[in-house]
Design an enzyme around this catalytic site. Structure first.
Site, short mmCIF file in Angstrom:
data_model
loop_
_atom_site.label_atom_id
_atom_site.label_comp_id
_atom_site.label_asym_id
_atom_site.label_seq_id
_atom_site.Cartn_x
_atom_site.Cartn_y
_atom_site.Cartn_z
N LYS A 1 3.37 -7.70 -9.62
CA LYS A 1 4.36 -8.06 -10.64
C LYS A 1 5.34 -9.11 -10.10
O LYS A 1 6.34 -9.40 -10.74
CB LYS A 1 5.12 -6.82 -11.09
CG LYS A 1 4.22 -5.74 -11.66
CD LYS A 1 5.06 -4.57 -12.18
CE LYS A 1 4.21 -3.34 -12.45
NZ LYS A 1 4.21 -2.40 -11.32
N ARG B 1 0.77 -4.17 6.44
CA ARG B 1 -0.31 -5.15 6.63
C ARG B 1 -0.17 -6.17 5.52
O ARG B 1 0.03 -5.81 4.35
CB ARG B 1 -1.65 -4.42 6.48
CG ARG B 1 -2.83 -5.35 6.50
CD ARG B 1 -3.39 -5.36 7.86
NE ARG B 1 -4.71 -5.90 7.96
CZ ARG B 1 -5.47 -5.72 9.04
NH1 ARG B 1 -5.03 -5.00 10.04
NH2 ARG B 1 -6.66 -6.26 9.11
N ARG C 1 -9.57 1.01 8.12
CA ARG C 1 -9.53 1.57 9.46
C ARG C 1 -8.09 1.68 9.99
O ARG C 1 -7.66 2.73 10.44
CB ARG C 1 -10.36 0.68 10.38
CG ARG C 1 -10.50 1.14 11.78
CD ARG C 1 -11.31 0.12 12.55
NE ARG C 1 -12.54 -0.19 11.83
CZ ARG C 1 -13.66 0.54 11.93
NH1 ARG C 1 -13.68 1.55 12.73
NH2 ARG C 1 -14.73 0.21 11.24
N THR C 2 -7.37 0.60 9.90
CA THR C 2 -6.01 0.59 10.44
C THR C 2 -5.10 1.52 9.64
O THR C 2 -4.30 2.27 10.21
CB THR C 2 -5.45 -0.85 10.41
OG1 THR C 2 -6.35 -1.70 11.10
CG2 THR C 2 -4.09 -0.92 11.07
N HIS D 1 -1.28 -8.49 15.71
CA HIS D 1 -1.74 -7.14 15.39
C HIS D 1 -1.37 -6.25 16.57
O HIS D 1 -2.23 -5.82 17.34
CB HIS D 1 -3.25 -7.17 15.14
CG HIS D 1 -3.79 -5.92 14.51
ND1 HIS D 1 -2.99 -4.92 14.02
CD2 HIS D 1 -5.07 -5.51 14.30
CE1 HIS D 1 -3.76 -3.95 13.52
NE2 HIS D 1 -5.02 -4.30 13.69
#
Ligand SMILES: [Zn+2]
Lengths: 140, 305
Positions: free
Chosen positions: B80, B101, B51-52, B129
């Protein structure tokens, strides 16, 4: 009272809260020094009841931010020719870098080893420092 | 404003600026269709949040820009063992702005400290957020016409809900906001929010256990999910769960002008029967989220009409 020789040249950290000298010793990494370091624990003090004192027989660069963070009431006396030539005043530093470590397991510092652990002073009155990454309180 | 990491870094004037630009984007959508032509946003999502991520990407596309990035950690160079700082430094050579995120708190700040391009925190673990908070502020401002003189009910999990904490922090900076905190005892707002935010700002707040008793007073009802695993025992969960599910009956004595918000995704805390109610704004809120991200991207890139 137990006598510890006064030093000719060096630094005396006075008015350390009783019992806290080992913490100061560790945070300042005094074990890395080659010179004589004397720790007096629970010495009698007219002002504080008892206090700890650390005497360092060399003019090292003491990290004043570290000391200010630990306890801004500690006094730093610079000794030359057996006399105090300077008293440094401590302040709570705005920011400390790699002095305290963040203990929050969800913090990015817990997985990425090379990141500096940085804490910022957020509450001067209560001497609260928080991690700049996750806002965790610094624990002394 | 170079980056957006913590919403409290923004002054009220900066927030007002972003929200006003967002309002203009709503009114003149077409005018902004090419304002970011040639610009790229990198969406670096170390954990999935479709969604974000889509909201950021849609925002950039609607401004005429383009998008690149990854949506899970295993497809990225982290798999990695590359550090956040190194990934950010590299991506900064490809893109004009980063939206990150990350499951670890503070990762977007680490990125911001290592690059010259703007970094937007798109959620760092349970910590912050900020674009959700801006979304909520825009929704409230557009739908009520103000960010002051409001009675706002927060309902559900107020203990762990970061969107709630962040929004309370922001709203406590505005005039005459009354907070009604509706939650089971187990999921009350943490003391530090009470001490450092509500008490510190002198805000008016009360704590209650049931939403029915306060419903007539509310201008805004902000719903959050009450998760089963947050309860100490199953019996408490079963006893209380229906109290925190919004349905048409609970809305009987609510104001006509009430606005119902929810950060989404919803599970069952708002009955689907409420969706048709004109006061249900949670899907519109998602649209505001895209618009406020458009405004934010423009501000951070220094773009204007
Ligand atoms: Zn931390």
């Amino acid at each position: 009272m137990l006598k510890v020789d006064s030093i000719e040249k060096g630094i005396v950290l006075d008015h350390i809260k009783a019992g806290k000298s080992m913490q100061v010793y560790e945070y300042l990494h005094l074990d890395d020094l080659d010179c004589t370091v004397a720790i007096m624990r629970r010495a009698k003090s007219t002002k504080y009841g008892t206090k700890d004192i650390i005497k360092i027989a060399d003019r090292i660069d003491v990290d004043l931010d570290v000391l200010g963070y630990l306890d801004p009431d500690i006094t730093v006396n610079i000794i030359e020719d057996g006399r105090t030539v300077e008293k440094k005043k401590l302040e709570l530093p705005e920011k400390i870098v790699n002095v305290a470590r963040c203990k929050n397991p969800r913090c990015i510092t817990s997985t990425e080893q090379e990141i500096d652990h940085i804490f910022r002073l957020v509450d001067r009155k209560n001497r609260v420092y928080r991690c700049i990454y996750c806002d965790q309180k610094a624990g002394k | 404003m170079k980056h957006l990491i913590d919403p409290t870094d923004l002054t009220l004037a900066e927030i007002d600026d972003i929200l006003s630009l967002a309002e203009d984007i709503i009114k003149n959508k077409e005018a902004y269709a090419h304002v970011a032509d040639g610009k790229k946003i990198a969406t670096l999502f170390y954990e999935p949040s479709t969604r974000t991520r889509l909201s950021f990407e849609a925002a950039m596309l609607e401004l005429g820009g383009s998008v690149l990035g990854f949506s899970t950690a295993d497809s990225s160079s982290t798999a990695k063992g590359e550090s956040v700082a190194d990934t950010a430094r590299t991506v900064a050579k490809y893109a004009d702005v980063i939206a990150m995120r990350h499951p670890k708190e503070g990762a977007p700040l680490v990125a911001a400290m290592n690059v010259d391009i703007p970094v937007i925190n798109a959620g760092d673990g349970g910590h912050l957020h900020p674009t959700q908070t801006l979304t909520d502020l825009l929704t409230i401002r557009e739908e009520t016409g103000r960010l002051s003189d409001l009675t706002i009910g927060f309902c559900g999990d107020l203990k762990f809900g970061r969107t709630v904490h962040s929004l309370i922090k922001q709203l406590s900076r505005y005039e005459n906001i009354r907070f009604i905190l509706i939650s089971p005892t187990e999921l009350r707002i943490p003391d530090y929010i009470k001490d450092e935010v509500l008490e510190a700002s002198g805000a008016d707040y009360i704590e209650v256990e049931r939403m029915e008793e306060v419903m007539p007073e509310l201008d805004i009802l902000y719903m959050t999910r009450v998760q089963r695993e947050r309860f100490f025992n199953e019996a408490d969960y079963i006893r209380l769960k229906d109290s925190y599910i919004l349905d048409p009956e609970k809305l009987l004595n609510a104001k006509e002008s009430l606005k119902i918000l929810h950060p989404l995704p919803r599970v069952n805390e708002i009955s689907v029967k409420v969706d048709a109610d004109p006061r249900a704004l949670y899907f519109k809120q998602a649209e505001y989220g895209k618009i406020v991200r458009k405004a934010l991207i423009m501000k951070l890139l220094g773009l204007s009409l």
